[in-house]
Design a protein around this motif. Structure first.
Motif, PDB file in Angstrom:
ATOM      1  N   ASN A 107      -1.780  -7.608  -5.247  1.00  0.00           N
ATOM      2  CA  ASN A 107      -2.052  -7.569  -6.684  1.00  0.00           C
ATOM      3  C   ASN A 107      -2.636  -6.224  -7.111  1.00  0.00           C
ATOM      4  O   ASN A 107      -2.298  -5.710  -8.173  1.00  0.00           O
ATOM      5  CB  ASN A 107      -2.985  -8.721  -7.089  1.00  0.00           C
ATOM      6  N   ALA A 108      -3.517  -5.675  -6.291  1.00  0.00           N
ATOM      7  CA  ALA A 108      -4.098  -4.368  -6.609  1.00  0.00           C
ATOM      8  C   ALA A 108      -3.007  -3.291  -6.618  1.00  0.00           C
ATOM      9  O   ALA A 108      -2.965  -2.432  -7.505  1.00  0.00           O
ATOM     10  CB  ALA A 108      -5.194  -4.015  -5.602  1.00  0.00           C
ATOM     11  N   VAL A 158       3.765  -9.664  -4.256  1.00  0.00           N
ATOM     12  CA  VAL A 158       2.743 -10.617  -4.716  1.00  0.00           C
ATOM     13  C   VAL A 158       3.269 -12.047  -4.603  1.00  0.00           C
ATOM     14  O   VAL A 158       2.582 -12.934  -4.075  1.00  0.00           O
ATOM     15  CB  VAL A 158       2.347 -10.322  -6.180  1.00  0.00           C
ATOM     16  N   PHE A 180       5.145  -4.982 -13.115  1.00  0.00           N
ATOM     17  CA  PHE A 180       5.605  -6.314 -13.543  1.00  0.00           C
ATOM     18  C   PHE A 180       7.126  -6.421 -13.529  1.00  0.00           C
ATOM     19  O   PHE A 180       7.687  -7.505 -13.671  1.00  0.00           O
ATOM     20  CB  PHE A 180       5.072  -6.575 -14.961  1.00  0.00           C
ATOM     21  N   ILE A 181       7.795  -5.261 -13.378  1.00  0.00           N
ATOM     22  CA  ILE A 181       9.260  -5.205 -13.449  1.00  0.00           C
ATOM     23  C   ILE A 181       9.846  -5.347 -12.044  1.00  0.00           C
ATOM     24  O   ILE A 181       9.403  -4.681 -11.105  1.00  0.00           O
ATOM     25  CB  ILE A 181       9.707  -3.863 -14.074  1.00  0.00           C
ATOM     26  N   PHE A 203       0.827  -1.209   0.000  1.00  0.00           N
ATOM     27  CA  PHE A 203       0.000   0.000   0.000  1.00  0.00           C
ATOM     28  C   PHE A 203       0.859   1.255   0.000  1.00  0.00           C
ATOM     29  O   PHE A 203       0.641   2.181  -0.792  1.00  0.00           O
ATOM     30  CB  PHE A 203      -0.935   0.014   1.214  1.00  0.00           C
ATOM     31  N   GLU A 235       6.076  -6.736  -7.603  1.00  0.00           N
ATOM     32  CA  GLU A 235       5.734  -8.116  -7.959  1.00  0.00           C
ATOM     33  C   GLU A 235       6.308  -9.096  -6.925  1.00  0.00           C
ATOM     34  O   GLU A 235       5.759 -10.165  -6.723  1.00  0.00           O
ATOM     35  CB  GLU A 235       6.161  -8.434  -9.394  1.00  0.00           C
ATOM     36  N   LEU A 291      -6.020   1.390  -4.093  1.00  0.00           N
ATOM     37  CA  LEU A 291      -5.251   1.832  -2.916  1.00  0.00           C
ATOM     38  C   LEU A 291      -6.046   1.631  -1.629  1.00  0.00           C
ATOM     39  O   LEU A 291      -5.527   1.123  -0.627  1.00  0.00           O
ATOM     40  CB  LEU A 291      -4.881   3.313  -3.059  1.00  0.00           C
ATOM     41  N   GLY A 311       0.879  -0.197 -13.235  1.00  0.00           N
ATOM     42  CA  GLY A 311       0.840  -0.524 -14.654  1.00  0.00           C
ATOM     43  C   GLY A 311       1.989  -1.447 -15.008  1.00  0.00           C
ATOM     44  O   GLY A 311       2.373  -2.303 -14.197  1.00  0.00           O
ATOM     45  N   GLY A 312       2.558  -1.262 -16.203  1.00  0.00           N
ATOM     46  CA  GLY A 312       3.646  -2.132 -16.657  1.00  0.00           C
ATOM     47  C   GLY A 312       4.827  -2.177 -15.696  1.00  0.00           C
ATOM     48  O   GLY A 312       5.486  -3.207 -15.562  1.00  0.00           O
ATOM     49  N   HIS A 313       5.073  -1.076 -15.008  1.00  0.00           N
ATOM     50  CA  HIS A 313       6.206  -1.049 -14.073  1.00  0.00           C
ATOM     51  C   HIS A 313       5.996  -2.013 -12.905  1.00  0.00           C
ATOM     52  O   HIS A 313       6.963  -2.458 -12.296  1.00  0.00           O
ATOM     53  CB  HIS A 313       6.438   0.380 -13.575  1.00  0.00           C
ATOM     54  N   MET A 330       0.209  -3.699  -7.082  1.00  0.00           N
ATOM     55  CA  MET A 330       1.049  -3.939  -8.261  1.00  0.00           C
ATOM     56  C   MET A 330       0.375  -3.363  -9.511  1.00  0.00           C
ATOM     57  O   MET A 330       1.016  -2.761 -10.369  1.00  0.00           O
ATOM     58  CB  MET A 330       1.264  -5.450  -8.404  1.00  0.00           C
ATOM     59  N   GLN A 331      -0.934  -3.532  -9.591  1.00  0.00           N
ATOM     60  CA  GLN A 331      -1.694  -3.052 -10.759  1.00  0.00           C
ATOM     61  C   GLN A 331      -1.623  -1.524 -10.871  1.00  0.00           C
ATOM     62  O   GLN A 331      -1.621  -0.995 -11.980  1.00  0.00           O
ATOM     63  CB  GLN A 331      -3.158  -3.519 -10.622  1.00  0.00           C
TER      64      GLN A 331
END
Lengths: 598, 598
Positions: free
Chosen positions: A412-413, A433, A423-424, A313, A430, A352, A419-421, A415-416
């Motif tokens: 997961n929220a 998660v 996943f990095i 968070f 990530e 958030l 955006g794409g960052h 991380m979402q």
């Protein structure tokens, strides 16, 4: 790179304003001297340790992982892990809530658990090394012989040695009744232990000179199944009479698992090759002895996800304020910038707030459970001790499963939000998660927790313990039933409480005719129960906030608390509507599916 | 190690028994000769390619990842990836649904997408290399000059070269209006392109001699924002007039991202250092041209998660039948074994059926979308073409977001079936979870999809397209409204359809006053719409199954289909009850939270 700030203010709110723990401790001789300032000072220091010592090692630990030397069977932990552990020991942290008789500081469980929340935010993989030690300490403290206690407890309390729990074998995890590890009695009163254990967290490492394995095994004449399991101490190095280390014992790490997360913790395959062990507790009563540490471990797992929810968070919030992208749907907000910060978007706020509401609700519930354990252990009134024990037994599977499932949703929220960052790897989101994902599985999968709750803790005593929690809800409703400002927080809880009562009776009746009905409803039931408990604590937190505001307190903390409470009841709590419906849909649509699952 | 069996029977069911595609194709001159046997034979071969060639490379690709040589800027893909690609090219697979004018086989999109489902089950990371090529092919096919088409399309069709989409920059992903890459016109009609792109999937690799980058950039005189973006072809090697490769162009891989999943795909930072590019389409109309490939890509992302859902299901099912642990709650089932297979437990079945119902529902919806694209491209009736285009535009964000969110739920549920083993890499389950996770993010996050659905596709034309889908539902209700056996499948869909109509009007009205109401409801709305569409297709599948059974067909496939349909309506569809409630809870509890999110 992620950052972490210990949530001291919110911890203090729950401890001192909601639960008023210092007042509670006044009634307990062991803790009568514990005051608010002491608790706050310890947690402030603990927060520094977590954020400054172990948090900076979190991403590196994930990247590097643990390495096994196949020849020596020794494990090298990631860079910095060992040094951090030595700082931890030097700081006296392992002893925080341990028994003064064995060198402990004798502080309440609440304090230790709050410290663990921060350690888990900072670095779950690292925290599992001392965490497992704590479990071993508790099992030995409850069931060890005086000699075993004298030999092992001071070392575990100081952190000089660490501990493990060796339960799982390749063919059995949940079903420990099938375990095959053998323990053969020797002439000198010890046992020769032979078998293979897997998934042993913190099972081998380079932190300390000795590792105390608590091993479940079967005596030669043991009854079949779970009634024939005994508990043994199997140290990595045998311990001489004078407490010094003797010969290397026949217990070693045969391999390390390659896992989705918690890479910094060594998940060991442990080979017992005629290792010398001593019996803990009575023969064939090993599972009961182990349950002592398993219950503590289950709350501990909930705390792991609470820690990850909080840190995820914090980082998602910072990113959402910083990252500019698109304009607000309701008009430009940051006129001086080429786009608005993404926190202007309703769904970003929802992600958030989901994490925030789950973190703060989880903190209140888990601190309450820790307080119940303090009462169970040290309250002078036997009735209070017994009731606290029952209530914590009821809430334990909820803490384990609901907090870890919420951690999954929340990490997961968060991380979402990136955006794409997200996943990095370098952003660290990530990893939260991945690390959280094991919490839904180990120490009894969340399905097992739900069966424990519904089958054993609720229906097992005809809802008697559930009614005790119901009384707490009823008391709150009575206190605040006429307070209009509390209606938005109290009404949903009161309504769900009534529904739960009917629902429980209904499932009990159906389950009596067909036990699969219990299995079909259990997971949904646990989540409904989780929301009932969270709803109760959110209402209590709102109650405190409203009182402070009414008394003229202008600290924005209280308005923030009300905002989060409103969000929780509007957007998360209504999940119960679907859960009640799907639980009621019964077992037939699951069990009459042999062709679909052919 | 995981296994994979192409779900040919279920694909045939959807194509031939539910959608009756061969009848549809009779009306389209391009596809009039495509018959059932041809389609089945192609997909059988395609399934062999996926299961035998790329699936065995999936775990190794994840472990090894891609490596960048910092000096040459060349990327080495995991062992076997390149050879698999050459087999793919030799088999003529890249050309499957491409235009015969450029060497394509001209087969329907349905066939190509069904093939891609299997490729994604087998190895999502590998499949992204040809998948991105397909996107580049489509954008050039729609917007390239005759010369560009002649130069590039035959090479992309044969697979001799591959393609990419270069959109994202470090400071802009969703908000492409902020992009900074510059394109300066040169005297020879080309452009000199300079800038930095990130997150370029399949951006560099060792499969082929040339990579065709489609790059968004800004002309010197371009208007600000999204109206000033143009599309360029920037090949890795410049192409001579005769089609042979010329000098190395100023476009290279500056780095590879370290990611949560899809390790086998090179996610490249692409540096454009005065690279030579040619304009595609009109100046400043680059986003529109790119949208051609983005819509196809969005359905493609849904297919990625469909593929992962299917393969995760297959492996969890096999494990649940094989793994013995505990006894059934309703009495011993496997008397000859020390415990029952875990498939006897209601919640294990629920996790399996969740994945199965989402896979089969997703297959029906995505095949229907592919059929709509075939109609849109090749139906002789302009009205049909237009209506198909509108309907596929409505369904695209649902396929992208609903299927990928369902993939998240399903792969996590299937991993959970494995208990502790699910967390261990060698079982392959956690990789499905990690690979799926990006699908919820890229090609427009699922939040962006929901705003596209509710804001643009639904409210943008006052629900006109939604009403067209509503007509399909109404027609089914009319057909089957008096069939008692269909009531359990039809009633929930009809009821939700009515609710959706009211709900849409309500949000439209609120959103007119406050656009944040749309943003607050959109994600919940998309999931409700997803269930409406899935419910419709589950009802149609049940309809076919009931008819076959009534006609005396004893293939257990049809009973299995009904069992899964019943499960879907009883346990997954009711989520809509909560979603409608939380969507209706509005934006205030999200937006009045400045203190909570301080």
């Amino acid at each position: 790179m992620p950052t972490y700030t210990p949530p001291l203010r919110d911890m203090q709110f729950v401890m001192h304003e909601v639960l008023k723990i210092a007042d509670e401790y006044k009634a307990m001789p062991r803790h009568a001297d514990v005051d608010v300032d002491t608790i706050n000072a310890i947690l402030e220091e603990g927060g520094k340790f977590a954020s400054e010592v172990t948090f900076p090692l979190n991403i590196g630990g994930d990247e590097e992982g643990c390495r096994l030397n196949q020849e020596t069977h020794e494990v090298t932990t990631p860079k910095g892990f060992k040094e951090a552990y030595h700082k931890y020991v030097e700081g006296g942290w392992p002893a925080l809530s341990c028994d003064p008789e064995y060198g402990g500081q004798g502080l309440p469980i609440v304090v230790n658990q709050a410290f663990y929340e921060m350690l888990n935010s900072a670095n779950q993989a690292w925290t599992m090394y001392p965490g497992l030690t704590h479990g071993a300490y508790e099992a030995l403290h409850a069931h060890g012989t005086p000699e075993q206690k004298k030999t092992y407890l001071p070392k575990l309390t100081s952190g000089e040695w660490t501990g493990t729990m060796c339960l799982t074998e390749p063919h059995c995890g949940t079903d420990l009744g099938m375990l095959r590890t053998k323990a053969e009695p020797q002439a000198d009163g010890t046992y020769k232990i032979t078998g293979n254990k897997i998934f042993i967290s913190a099972g081998e490492h380079d932190f300390v000179a000795n590792i105390v394995h608590l091993v479940l095994a079967r005596l030669p004449d043991a009854p079949q199944g779970s009634k024939g399991i005994s508990l043994f101490i199997v140290p990595k190095f045998n311990v001489n009479k004078d407490g010094s280390l003797g010969s290397r014992n026949g217990v070693y790490c045969g391999g390390l698992e390659h896992k989705m997360g918690i890479h910094g913790n060594a998940t060991a395959q442990i080979v017992l090759d005629g290792a010398v062990g001593t019996l803990v507790g009575e023969p064939n009563k090993g599972l009961q002895a182990m349950f002592v540490m398993m219950n503590a471990a289950r709350i501990g797992v909930g705390m792991q996800s609470l820690g990850l929810t909080e840190v995820a968070f914090q980082n998602a919030l910072a990113y959402a304020k910083d990252r500019i992208q698109m304009r607000s749907l309701s008009g430009v907000k940051a006129k001086d910038k080429p786009a608005d910060p993404i926190i202007v978007h309703p769904d970003v706020r929802k992600m958030l707030l989901t994490a925030k509401a789950y973190a703060e609700g989880g903190r209140a519930l888990s601190m309450f459970c820790s307080l119940l354990i303090d009462r169970e252990l040290h309250h002078p009134d036997e009735k209070v001790r017994k009731e606290s024990e029952e209530l914590v037994a009821l809430l334990t599977p909820i803490v384990k499963a609901f907090l870890t499932d919420n951690g999954h949703i929340a990490t997961n929220a968060c991380m979402q939000v990136f955006g794409g960052h997200g996943f990095i790897k370098e952003w660290g989101m990530e990893q939260f998660v991945r690390d959280n994902r094991i919490n839904m599985i180990y120490e009894g999968t969340n399905t097992v927790q739900s069966l424990d709750l519904l089958g054993r803790k609720v229906l097992g005593n005809n809802g008697a313990t559930l009614k005790k929690f119901g009384k707490m809800v009823a008391q709150l409703v009575e206190e605040e039933g006429v307070n209009e400002k509390m209606a938005e927080f109290i009404n949903p809880v009161a309504y769900l409480g009534e529904q739960m009562t009917k629902f429980t009776t209904e499932i009990g009746f159906k389950g009596f005719q067909n036990p699969d009905e219990v299995g079909a409803a259990a997971v949904d039931y646990l989540r409904v129960a989780g929301h009932l408990v969270f709803g109760y604590f959110w209402a209590r937190m709102a109650q405190v906030a409203l009182r402070e505001i009414a008394a003229g307190n202008t600290d924005p903390f209280y308005q923030a608390k009300l905002q989060t409470a409103r969000f929780y009841f509007a957007k998360l709590f209504p999940e119960t509507a679907t859960l009640m419906r799907t639980a009621r849909a019964g077992s037939k649509v699951l069990m009459d599916t042999d062709l679909a699952l052919a």
